[in-house]
Design an enzyme around this catalytic site. Structure first.
Site, PDB file in Angstrom:
ATOM      1  N   ASP A 158       0.836  -1.205   0.000  1.00  0.00           N
ATOM      2  CA  ASP A 158       0.000   0.000   0.000  1.00  0.00           C
ATOM      3  C   ASP A 158       0.870   1.253   0.000  1.00  0.00           C
ATOM      4  OD1 ASP A 158      -2.419  -1.318  -0.110  1.00  0.00           O
ATOM      5  OD2 ASP A 158      -2.557  -1.532   2.065  1.00  0.00           O
ATOM      6  N   GLY A 159       2.013   1.175   0.695  1.00  0.00           N
ATOM      7  CA  GLY A 159       2.942   2.308   0.732  1.00  0.00           C
ATOM      8  C   GLY A 159       3.438   2.661  -0.670  1.00  0.00           C
ATOM      9  N   ASN A 200      -4.741   8.611   2.267  1.00  0.00           N
ATOM     10  CA  ASN A 200      -5.015   7.959   3.553  1.00  0.00           C
ATOM     11  C   ASN A 200      -5.479   8.971   4.597  1.00  0.00           C
ATOM     12  OD1 ASN A 200      -4.597   5.258   3.112  1.00  0.00           O
ATOM     13  ND2 ASN A 200      -2.542   5.194   3.968  1.00  0.00           N
ATOM     14  N   GLU A 201      -4.581   9.902   4.952  1.00  0.00           N
ATOM     15  CA  GLU A 201      -4.914  10.829   6.030  1.00  0.00           C
ATOM     16  C   GLU A 201      -3.941  11.979   6.133  1.00  0.00           C
ATOM     17  OE1 GLU A 201      -1.874   8.890   6.747  1.00  0.00           O
ATOM     18  OE2 GLU A 201      -3.311   7.472   7.573  1.00  0.00           O
ATOM     19  N   ARG A 246      -6.983  19.334  23.252  1.00  0.00           N
ATOM     20  CA  ARG A 246      -5.645  19.281  23.870  1.00  0.00           C
ATOM     21  C   ARG A 246      -5.235  17.832  23.902  1.00  0.00           C
ATOM     22  NH1 ARG A 246      -8.266  23.039  26.565  1.00  0.00           N
ATOM     23  NH2 ARG A 246      -7.249  25.049  26.928  1.00  0.00           N
ATOM     24  N   ASP A 297      -2.205  14.705  22.093  1.00  0.00           N
ATOM     25  CA  ASP A 297      -1.054  14.403  21.230  1.00  0.00           C
ATOM     26  C   ASP A 297      -1.274  14.872  19.788  1.00  0.00           C
ATOM     27  OD1 ASP A 297       0.191  13.308  23.353  1.00  0.00           O
ATOM     28  OD2 ASP A 297       0.299  11.256  22.563  1.00  0.00           O
ATOM     29  N   ALA A 333      -4.804  10.527  21.921  1.00  0.00           N
ATOM     30  CA  ALA A 333      -4.608  10.775  23.356  1.00  0.00           C
ATOM     31  C   ALA A 333      -5.028  12.181  23.785  1.00  0.00           C
ATOM     32  CB  ALA A 333      -3.134  10.532  23.727  1.00  0.00           C
TER      33      ALA A 333
HETATM   34  P1  NAP Z   1       4.997   2.525   6.903  1.00  0.00           P
HETATM   35  O1  NAP Z   1       5.140   3.034   8.285  1.00  0.00           O
HETATM   36  O2  NAP Z   1       6.168   1.920   6.212  1.00  0.00           O
HETATM   37  O3  NAP Z   1       3.795   1.447   6.822  1.00  0.00           O
HETATM   38  C1  NAP Z   1       2.583   1.619   7.407  1.00  0.00           C
HETATM   39  C2  NAP Z   1       1.729   0.367   7.213  1.00  0.00           C
HETATM   40  O4  NAP Z   1       0.418   0.819   6.873  1.00  0.00           O
HETATM   41  C3  NAP Z   1       2.184  -0.599   6.109  1.00  0.00           C
HETATM   42  O5  NAP Z   1       2.007  -1.914   6.565  1.00  0.00           O
HETATM   43  C4  NAP Z   1       1.223  -0.275   4.981  1.00  0.00           C
HETATM   44  O6  NAP Z   1       0.982  -1.379   4.142  1.00  0.00           O
HETATM   45  C5  NAP Z   1      -0.036   0.037   5.760  1.00  0.00           C
HETATM   46  N1  NAP Z   1      -1.028   0.828   5.055  1.00  0.00           N
HETATM   47  C6  NAP Z   1      -0.868   1.913   4.265  1.00  0.00           C
HETATM   48  N2  NAP Z   1      -2.055   2.334   3.816  1.00  0.00           N
HETATM   49  C7  NAP Z   1      -2.997   1.505   4.324  1.00  0.00           C
HETATM   50  C8  NAP Z   1      -4.400   1.418   4.225  1.00  0.00           C
HETATM   51  N3  NAP Z   1      -5.094   2.309   3.526  1.00  0.00           N
HETATM   52  N4  NAP Z   1      -5.024   0.437   4.911  1.00  0.00           N
HETATM   53  C9  NAP Z   1      -4.352  -0.462   5.655  1.00  0.00           C
HETATM   54  N5  NAP Z   1      -3.021  -0.446   5.784  1.00  0.00           N
HETATM   55  C10 NAP Z   1      -2.357   0.539   5.125  1.00  0.00           C
HETATM   56  O7  NAP Z   1       4.474   3.747   6.033  1.00  0.00           O
HETATM   57  P2  NAP Z   1       4.025   3.794   4.517  1.00  0.00           P
HETATM   58  O8  NAP Z   1       4.077   2.427   3.903  1.00  0.00           O
HETATM   59  O9  NAP Z   1       4.749   4.918   3.854  1.00  0.00           O
HETATM   60  O10 NAP Z   1       2.504   4.211   4.696  1.00  0.00           O
HETATM   61  C11 NAP Z   1       2.149   5.450   5.257  1.00  0.00           C
HETATM   62  C12 NAP Z   1       0.941   5.202   6.092  1.00  0.00           C
HETATM   63  O11 NAP Z   1       1.344   4.570   7.289  1.00  0.00           O
HETATM   64  C13 NAP Z   1       0.239   6.435   6.565  1.00  0.00           C
HETATM   65  O12 NAP Z   1      -0.638   6.941   5.595  1.00  0.00           O
HETATM   66  C14 NAP Z   1      -0.473   5.924   7.810  1.00  0.00           C
HETATM   67  O13 NAP Z   1      -1.796   5.545   7.533  1.00  0.00           O
HETATM   68  C15 NAP Z   1       0.281   4.688   8.211  1.00  0.00           C
HETATM   69  N6  NAP Z   1       0.744   4.819   9.584  1.00  0.00           N
HETATM   70  C16 NAP Z   1       0.157   4.013  10.511  1.00  0.00           C
HETATM   71  C17 NAP Z   1       0.471   4.133  11.846  1.00  0.00           C
HETATM   72  C18 NAP Z   1      -0.225   3.255  12.825  1.00  0.00           C
HETATM   73  O14 NAP Z   1      -0.990   2.377  12.412  1.00  0.00           O
HETATM   74  N7  NAP Z   1       0.011   3.436  14.109  1.00  0.00           N
HETATM   75  C19 NAP Z   1       1.409   5.065  12.256  1.00  0.00           C
HETATM   76  C20 NAP Z   1       2.013   5.859  11.299  1.00  0.00           C
HETATM   77  C21 NAP Z   1       1.653   5.745   9.948  1.00  0.00           C
HETATM   78  P3  NAP Z   1       2.072  -2.009   3.155  1.00  0.00           P
HETATM   79  O15 NAP Z   1       2.989  -2.827   4.017  1.00  0.00           O
HETATM   80  O16 NAP Z   1       1.260  -2.857   2.238  1.00  0.00           O
HETATM   81  O17 NAP Z   1       2.780  -0.895   2.457  1.00  0.00           O
END
Ligand code: NAP
Length: 264
Positions: free
Chosen positions: A45-46, A122-123, A148, A150, A185
């Site tokens: 997805d990334g 995503n967000e 107020r 995080d 939070a």
């Molecule tokens: P990353 O930190 O390397 O991976 C974040 C994880 O989120 C990966 O496993 C990715 O899947 C998965 N993901 C991305 N979009 C998704 C969706 N729409 N539904 C379900 N899972 C999804 O960061 P990245 O790959 O660059 O992705 C950025 C995204 O990470 C941000 O948009 C945010 O949503 C997410 N994120 C999540 C958290 C958390 O859950 N606590 C914290 C920070 C960021 P793949 O392995 O298939 O790429």
């Protein structure tokens, strides 16, 4: 048809990218990295998020389809073992287009006339580099609360399975043109109070965040992060633009949710 293939950059994804490119070229399709009609992403997805941002200026003319080389993806929903099948579909059959809503984020600064507009698939998250985020949250032009805590996460329906889910937000079907605000939070006691529940806003409802303390902010749009100083406001709403996916077979959203989070 003009196509391009992007890869997460690991060996497996790079090899698959080469194979797909060769197959599609043999079928008579034209590789065009600049103006593709279809973008095939190989990784997860990334990888699809990155491709979306790379082509965000030509969303009307571009369709995306994703192959995952890791665990099941939401956007990247084809298995690596199905790559050949997908290539034949792309080369031989017209595809259906499925559109998902996006989030528009407009950042304004105290010392700048110009605003900065971003699109998120995503967000958008808003945090501070130090201390709590303190900001007024206006919904549809009316003050709703002073937050107020995080930070705040404003997600699209298709992003609801990502960061938003980790924050206890609801999973939304991507056919609902909406955005979801979830708290990170929040401080809740006799003095400070927030709603404490995720909020789902329909299209054309605007959410305006106005920081009340002069601190450096960390604003993320999907995978990219920026540090913002002197932020006056961050305005979020459902964007006019949509992201378009090429669909060759049904793979219902709830089935993807089940396979990812519930299991067999
Ligand atoms: P990353 O930190 O390397 O991976 C974040 C994880 O989120 C990966 O496993 C990715 O899947 C998965 N993901 C991305 N979009 C998704 C969706 N729409 N539904 C379900 N899972 C999804 O960061 P990245 O790959 O660059 O992705 C950025 C995204 O990470 C941000 O948009 C945010 O949503 C997410 N994120 C999540 C958290 C958390 O859950 N606590 C914290 C920070 C960021 P793949 O392995 O298939 O790429």
């Amino acid at each position: 048809m003009r196509f391009t293939v992007t890869s997460r950059g690991d060996e497996t994804s790079n090899t698959l990218k080469k194979t797909i490119t060769n197959y599609l070229t043999d079928f008579g399709l034209t590789e065009n990295e600049k103006e593709p009609e279809i973008v095939i992403t190989v990784g997860g997805d990334g990888t699809l998020l990155q491709a979306f941002h790379h082509y965000h200026e030509r969303l009307d003319d571009t369709c995306f389809v994703g192959i995952h080389t890791g665990h099941l993806g939401f956007y990247a929903d084809w298995k690596a073992s199905e790559a050949e099948k997908l290539v034949i579909h792309i080369a031989k059959t017209p595809f259906q287009v499925v559109e998902y809503p996006l989030l528009e984020v407009v950042v304004r600064h105290h010392n700048e006339k110009k605003s900065h507009r971003h699109l998120a698939m995503n967000e958008c998250t808003i945090k501070t580099l130090e201390g709590s985020l303190v900001c007024n949250v206006d919904i549809k032009g009316e003050k709703f609360e002073t937050f107020r805590g995080d930070g705040l996460c404003i997600s699209t329906p298709s992003g609801s399975t990502a960061y938003n889910k980790a924050l206890g937000g609801a999973i939304l079907h991507p056919s609902l043109a909406s955005m979801q605000i979830s708290e990170m939070a929040s401080i809740n006691n006799r003095v400070y109070r927030t709603v404490g529940s995720p909020l789902i806003l329909p299209q054309h409802h605007t959410c305006l965040l106005k920081p009340l303390n002069e601190v450096d902010m960390q604003i993320t749009i999907d995978h990219t992060s920026m540090v913002g100083q002197h932020i006056k406001s961050i305005q979020c709403r459902v964007a006019e633009e949509k992201v378009r996916f090429a669909r060759f077979r049904p793979f219902p959203f709830w089935k993807r949710v089940k396979e990812s989070f519930v299991g067999e």
